[in-house]
Enzyme design. Structure first.
Site, PDB file in Angstrom:
ATOM      1  N   GLN A 677       0.831  -1.207   0.000  1.00 37.41           N
ATOM      2  CA  GLN A 677       0.000   0.000   0.000  1.00 37.41           C
ATOM      3  C   GLN A 677       0.860   1.248   0.000  1.00 37.41           C
ATOM      4  OE1 GLN A 677      -3.272  -0.447  -0.298  1.00 37.41           O
ATOM      5  NE2 GLN A 677      -3.470   1.733  -0.662  1.00 37.41           N
ATOM      6  N   HIS A 680       1.859   3.171  -3.311  1.00 34.10           N
ATOM      7  CA  HIS A 680       0.910   3.904  -4.160  1.00 34.10           C
ATOM      8  C   HIS A 680       1.314   5.359  -4.324  1.00 34.10           C
ATOM      9  CE1 HIS A 680      -2.269   1.259  -5.449  1.00 34.10           C
ATOM     10  NE2 HIS A 680      -2.374   0.729  -4.248  1.00 34.10           N
ATOM     11  N   GLU A 746      -9.617   1.789   4.452  1.00 37.53           N
ATOM     12  CA  GLU A 746      -9.991   1.360   3.103  1.00 37.53           C
ATOM     13  C   GLU A 746      -9.781  -0.151   2.972  1.00 37.53           C
ATOM     14  OE1 GLU A 746      -8.729   2.345  -1.536  1.00 37.53           O
ATOM     15  OE2 GLU A 746      -7.366   2.840   0.110  1.00 37.53           O
ATOM     16  N   HIS A 747      -8.596  -0.617   3.363  1.00 35.16           N
ATOM     17  CA  HIS A 747      -8.276  -2.046   3.346  1.00 35.16           C
ATOM     18  C   HIS A 747      -7.946  -2.480   4.775  1.00 35.16           C
ATOM     19  CE1 HIS A 747      -6.941  -0.415  -0.620  1.00 35.16           C
ATOM     20  NE2 HIS A 747      -7.547  -1.496  -1.090  1.00 35.16           N
ATOM     21  N   ASP A 780      -6.996  -6.185  -5.078  1.00 33.39           N
ATOM     22  CA  ASP A 780      -6.683  -5.084  -5.987  1.00 33.39           C
ATOM     23  C   ASP A 780      -6.789  -5.509  -7.449  1.00 33.39           C
ATOM     24  OD1 ASP A 780      -6.310  -3.147  -4.132  1.00 33.39           O
ATOM     25  OD2 ASP A 780      -4.129  -3.069  -4.254  1.00 33.39           O
ATOM     26  N   HIS A 839     -55.273  15.932  -1.747  1.00 33.58           N
ATOM     27  CA  HIS A 839     -54.852  14.549  -1.583  1.00 33.58           C
ATOM     28  C   HIS A 839     -56.031  13.690  -1.143  1.00 33.58           C
ATOM     29  CE1 HIS A 839     -50.840  16.203  -1.820  1.00 33.58           C
ATOM     30  NE2 HIS A 839     -50.292  14.990  -1.739  1.00 33.58           N
TER      31      HIS A 839
END
Length: 852
Positions: A677, A680, A746-747, A780, A839
C-alpha cells in the site's frame, strides 16, 4: 463588539480614518488603490455589483488580512460552500431578502441590507430569518444621518448600523453629519447612578487595571487617540498628563450589554498603576515579564555577561535556538517538553528583542496567518527532514502529507513510528485516527477556472488543458475515441498480461454478476402491491488514473460492474501518452467491458468534460474513479453544481491499509502487505495494529519493511510514505478491533489466529482480507471483489463500488379497487390531518365512484 460600522470611501480623510479605526471594524469598497488603514483595524471588503467576480482575487483579499468579504446575492452560488462562512457576508437589497435559500443563509456569517428606510419592524423580521447571524443595515438615503434614537434602537435590537463616511464628522453633530463619538456613545447605557462606564484597560492581552469613562472622556479618546478617563473625584483624567506615563489607544470595544468598555492601549512610561507598576494587579508573569526583562537587559546588561553576548553575537544566538529546538523535538514526557519549550522561547524572544520585535508584533503576525484562506502545505525544508525519517518513536500524530518530494538520506532506515495505545490520552488517540487534511476550499478554487473553461469552451479548451497538463499535443482536434476501437498492434500486449487480465475479468465479473438483485414485490395489504426494481444508470464516466502507474485494474473494477448493471454508455477517461495513444492494457480492458468511448484526458479537465459534455465528449450522469487532489476537487465541485446534474461515487483520498497482527503472524508477510500500500504514493496511509506482539516481533517486522523496501522499484516513494506511517500497540484483540473500527480503513488485513471468526466484529472497513494468504493485492487485481473503496474514514458511511453503484432503484405500487376500499380511508384521514384536501379528494372521488 461594534456600536456602528463606518463605510469608508476613497475621499475619506486620514484624520477620520484614524478616529473610526479605534472603535471597531470598518467597511471599505474594493478599490483599485486600497485605503491606507492602521495596521490594527479590522476591515470588511465590500464587493458590490459593479465589481467583477474573481474568486482568486477574493481569496487573496482574505489572505491579505480582510476580516470578511461582503458579496452580492448573485455571487453566493459561486462562493458559499467554497469559503469559510465566518469570512463571508451577504449584500442584500430589500427586495431580494426572500430569495435567500437555507443553504446560502447557513453559508454566511451575516448580512448587510441596503434599505431606503430604517424600518425597525422590517429589520427585526429579517433578524429572525437570519437567526444567529450578524445583521447590518445601510440606508440608501445619504443626505442626512439617522438620529441617535434610531442608532440606539437598532443597536438594542442586535442590529449594527452602517454609516457612510460622508455622514460622519470629527466636528459637532449637525443636520448633515453626525460626530463619530456621538454615534458611538449614543447606544451606550450605564447602570450606575453617576452614569459612568466601567472600563477595563489592557495591553498585549493582559489587564492593566479598571477605571471609569464618561461620555466626555470617551469622545476625547476617540478623537485624540490618547487615554482619557473620568476620575470620580477630579473629573477628566488625561492619563500621563502629569506623570508622563501616557497611553496610545489602539481600540475601544463595548461589551454585550453596552454598559462596559475595554480600552486596548500601548502604555508608555513607568506603567499604568499609580505605584509605578505596569499593572494594578501586581507584577507581570510569563511572556510579558520575560519581554520586559530582556528589553531592560538590552539597554543595561554589562559587557561580558551572557545576555549581552547573546545580543552581540548573532551566531551564538542562532546556535542556541537550533540547539534548544533540537532538544524540544527529542523531549518525550510532559515535563521535558515544557522545560525545553521554555528554553527555546527564551532564546527566540531574545532574538525578537534584539530586532525590536514585541509580543504584540508576534500576535499580530499570528492573527494575519489565522486569516489566510489558502494554507501553505506545511512542508519542512529538506535539511530538516533527514533526522525525522530515522526516528522510530514519536510523541505526535502523523504529520500532514507533503505536497512536494522530500530529499531523504538513502542510508537512513525506512521505519514507521510507534505508539502504545494504552499510554495515549483520548486526544492523542484521536490524532492517531486523523488523515492528512485536504484544503477543499483552496483546491476547489484552483480547479474552478479549469472546470469553467471546459464547460464554456468545450473541446478547444479541453484540448488546451490536455496539452498543458497531460503533455499531449497531437490529438488532431478531438479528445474522444469511439467504439469500435482499433485492434492492438501485434506485440503491444504481452501474452501473459492478456491472460492475467482475462482471468481477472472473469473473476470480477462473476462476483459482480452475483450482486444483481431480483425485483422485489410485496403485498402490504389485500389489493395493495408495492414493488422495487433496478434500472441501470444510462451514462457513466469512469476515471482511470495514469500518473505514477498504469492502472488497467481500475478500468476492470469500474467497467465490469457498469457492464453487468447494463449501462448504455460507458466512457473511460484516462490521460493519453505523449503520442496521443492509450496504454494497450487499458485499451484491451475497454474492449472487454464494452466501453462506448475513451476520453483521452486526465485531471480536472477530464472530470469537467464528463460532467458537462463537449462537442464530442458525451455528458454522463455519474462519475466514478480515484484520482489526485485535482480530480477529487473537480468531482466535489461538479456534484454540487445543479447545472451539471451529475453524481459521483464517493469522496476520495490517499490509499490506505490497516493490518492487525498477533503472535501468529509472519513478519515478512506483514511487511509485504504494508509496503504494497505504501508504494501507491507519498501520501499513502499505512497502519500496523499489533495485538500483544513482543518487541522482538515488531523489530522483525520493521527490519523486513526496511529490507524489502530497498529491493523494490518504488523505494523512493516508500522512503516518504513509510516514515509517516504508524505502529499502534494494543493489549487485546478487542482493543485492536475497536481502534480499527474507529479508523475505518480502506483495506483491513487480519493476520490473526482464527482470522475468519474475527470478521463478524468488523463494523467499518472498505474491504477485509482474511488470514495470512489473503494479501490486499488479490483484491486489488483479480480475486473478484472491487478495489474502488472508501478512504479517509468514509468506510463508516460508504460502501465500495459494486453493481448497485451503477443502478438506481425505482419503486411502484398497484392498488386494486378492493385494495383502495381498505387503504383509501387511511390515506384520506392522514391527508385531512395534514390539511391537504386535494390529496384526500383524490381518494374520496374514487370511493364515491365505486359506490354509485
Amino acid at each position: 463588539m461594534s456600536v456602528f460600522i463606518p463605510l469608508l470611501d476613497a475621499q475619506t480623510d486620514e484624520a477620520l480614518i484614524q478616529s473610526v479605526s479605534r472603535i471597531g471594524p470598518v467597511i471599505v469598497p474594493a478599490l483599485s488603490t486600497p485605503l491606507a488603514l492602521p495596521e490594527n483595524v479590522s476591515r470588511y471588503i465590500l464587493l458590490d455589483h459593479d465589481t467583477s467576480f474573481d474568486l482568486d482575487d477574493i481569496v487573496q483579499k482574505l489572505d491579505q488580512g480582510a476580516e470578511k468579504v461582503i458579496i452580492p446575492l448573485a455571487w453566493s452560488k459561486e462562493i458559499v460552500g467554497i469559503l469559510p462562512p465566518e469570512r463571508v457576508m451577504l449584500l442584500l437589497d430589500v427586495g431580494n431578502v426572500s430569495a435567500v435559500s437555507d443553504k446560502i443563509r447557513n453559508g454566511v456569517s451575516g448580512v448587510l441590507i441596503k434599505t431606503p428606510s430604517l424600518d425597525i419592524d422590517f429589520i427585526t423580521s429579517v433578524s429572525r430569518f437570519f437567526s444567529g447571524a450578524e445583521i447590518h443595515v445601510l440606508s440608501t438615503v445619504t443626505s442626512t444621518p439617522p438620529s441617535l434614537s434610531i442608532i440606539r434602537e437598532l443597536r438594542s435590537s442586535g442590529t449594527i448600523l452602517v454609516l457612510p463616511a460622508s455622514l460622519l464628522t470629527l466636528s459637532g453633530t449637525t443636520s448633515k453629519q453626525i460626530n463619530i463619538a456621538d454615534a458611538f456613545i449614543g447606544p451606550l447605557v450605564s447602570d450606575r447612578p453617576d452614569g459612568l462606564f466601567p472600563t477595563v484597560v489592557t495591553e498585549d492581552s493582559r489587564s492593566l487595571g479598571l477605571v471609569y469613562s464618561s461620555a466626555a472622556s470617551i469622545k476625547e479618546t476617540i478623537l485624540t487617540g490618547k487615554g482619557v478617563y473620568q476620575s470620580r473625584k477630579h473629573g477628566l483624567w488625561r492619563k500621563g498628563e502629569t506623570s508622563g506615563a501616557t497611553q496610545d489607544v489602539l481600540s475601544i470595544r463595548v461589551d454585550c450589554d453596552l454598559d462596559a468598555l475595554e480600552f486596548n492601549v500601548i502604555q508608555h512610561g513607568a506603567g499604568f498603576c499609580h505605584l509605578n507598576r505596569p499593572s494594578c494587579y501586581g507584577g507581570e508573569r510569563g511572556l510579558p515579564a520575560l519581554q520586559r526583562t530582556l528589553q531592560s537587559r538590552l539597554s543595561s546588561a554589562p559587557e561580558g555577561s551572557y545576555t549581552r553576548r547573546l545580543f552581540n553575537d548573532s551566531q551564538l544566538l542562532r546556535a542556541k535556538i537550533m540547539e534548544e529546538a533540537d532538544e524540544l523535538c527529542r523531549a518525550e514526557t510532559k515535563e521535558e517538553v515544557a522545560f525545553e519549550a521554555a528554553d527555546l522561547i527564551y532564546f527566540a524572544l531574545t532574538k525578537c528583542t534584539a530586532a525590536g520585535v514585541s509580543i504584540a508584533d508576534i500576535e499580530r503576525s499570528l492573527d494575519k496567518k489565522a486569516k489566510k484562506v489558502v494554507r501553505r502545505a506545511g512542508n519542512a525544508k529538506p535539511q530538516w527532514t533527514n533526522a525525522q525519517a530515522s526516528s522510530s518513536k514519536a510523541t505526535v500524530a502523523p504529520a500532514p502529507v507533503p505536497a512536494a518530494k522530500q530529499i531523504i538520506d538513502p542510508d537512513s532506515p525506512i521505519r514507521m513510528r510507534t505508539y502504545d495505545l494504552s499510554q495515549t490520552s483520548r486526544s492523542e488517540r484521536a490524532l492517531l485516527l486523523k488523515r492528512p487534511v485536504l484544503n477543499s476550499a483552496a483546491m476547489i478554487a484552483k480547479v474552478r477556472p479549469i472546470v469553467d473553461a471546459v464547460r464554456s469552451g468545450g473541446d478547444k479548451a479541453l484540448l488546451g488543458f490536455v496539452s498543458q497538463f497531460d503533455g499531449c499535443t497531437v490529438l488532431e482536434g478531438t479528445p474522444i475515441l469511439r467504439a469500435p476501437f482499433p485492434e492492438l498492434p501485434p506485440g503491444a500486449l504481452a501474452d501473459n498480461v492478456r491472460a492475467a487480465i482475462d482471468v481477472a475479468y472473469a473473476n470480477v465479473r462473476k462476483f459482480h454478476a452475483a450482486q444483481v438483485e431480483p425485483a422485489l414485490k410485496v403485498e402490504t395489504m389485500p389489493g395493495v402491491v408495492c414493488s422495487r426494481f433496478a434500472r441501470a444508470i444510462s451514462r457513466v464516466g469512469l476515471y482511470v488514473p495514469g500518473g505514477t502507474a498504469i492502472l488497467p485494474s481500475t478500468a476492470l473494477m469500474l467497467g465490469i460492474p457498469a457492464q453487468v448493471a447494463g449501462c448504455k454508455e460507458i466512457v473511460i477517461a484516462t490521460p493519453p501518452r505523449p503520442d496521443g495513444s492509450i496504454s494497450p492494457e487499458v485499451m484491451y480492458v475497454a474492449k472487454l467491458v464494452g466501453a462506448s468511448a475513451i476520453l483521452r484526458a486526465g485531471g480536472a479537465q477530464a472530470v469537467a468534460a464528463l460532467a458537462y459534455g463537449t462537442e464530442t465528449v458525451p455528458k454522463v450522469d455519474k462519475i466514478f474513479g480515484p484520482g489526485n487532489q485535482w480530480v477529487t476537487a473537480a468531482k466535489m465541485f461538479v456534484q454540487n453544481d445543479t447545472d451539471a446534474l451529475v453524481s459521483i461515487d464517493m469522496p476520495a483520498g490517499p490509499s490506505e491499509v490497516l493490518v492487525i497482527a498477533d503472535e501468529t503472524c509472519n513478519p515478512a508477510f506483514v511487511a509485504a502487505d504494508l509496503l504494497s500500500q505504501a508504494e501507491h504514493g507519498v501520501d499513502s496511509q499505512v497502519v500496523l495494529v499489533s495485538v500483544n506482539l513482543p518487541d522482538s516481533t515488531i523489530s522483525a517486522i520493521e527490519a523486513e519493511v526496511d529490507s524489502q523496501a530497498r529491493a523494490l522499484p518504488r523505494v523512493d516513494i516508500m522512503r516518504e510514505s513509510i516514515p509517516k506511517s504508524i505502529i499502534v500497540k494494543t493489549t487485546s484483540l478487542e482493543q485492536a478491533i475497536g481502534f480499527s473500527n474507529d479508523y475505518a480503513p480502506e483495506h483491513l488485513i487480519l493476520h490473526l489466529r482464527d482470522a475468519p471468526s474475527v470478521v463478524a466484529q468488523v463494523e467499518n472497513a472498505g474491504s477485509v482480507f482474511v488470514g495470512p494468504y489473503s494479501p490486499e493485492s488479490c483484491g486489488d487485481y483479480a480475486s473478484g471483489t472491487n478495489h474502488t473503496l472508501p478512504t479517509n474514514g468514509y468506510a463508516r458511511q460508504f460502501s465500495g463500488v459494486n453493481t448497485q453503484s451503477f443502478q438506481k432503484h425505482i419503486t411502484s405500487q398497484e392498488v386494486t379497487a378492493d385494495g383502495l376500499k381498505g387503504l383509501g380511508p387511511v390515506v384520506a384521514t392522514l391527508a385531512d390531518c395534514e390539511g391537504l384536501g386535494a390529496h384526500a379528494n383524490a381518494i374520496r372521488i374514487r370511493l364515491r365512484a365505486m359506490n354509485t
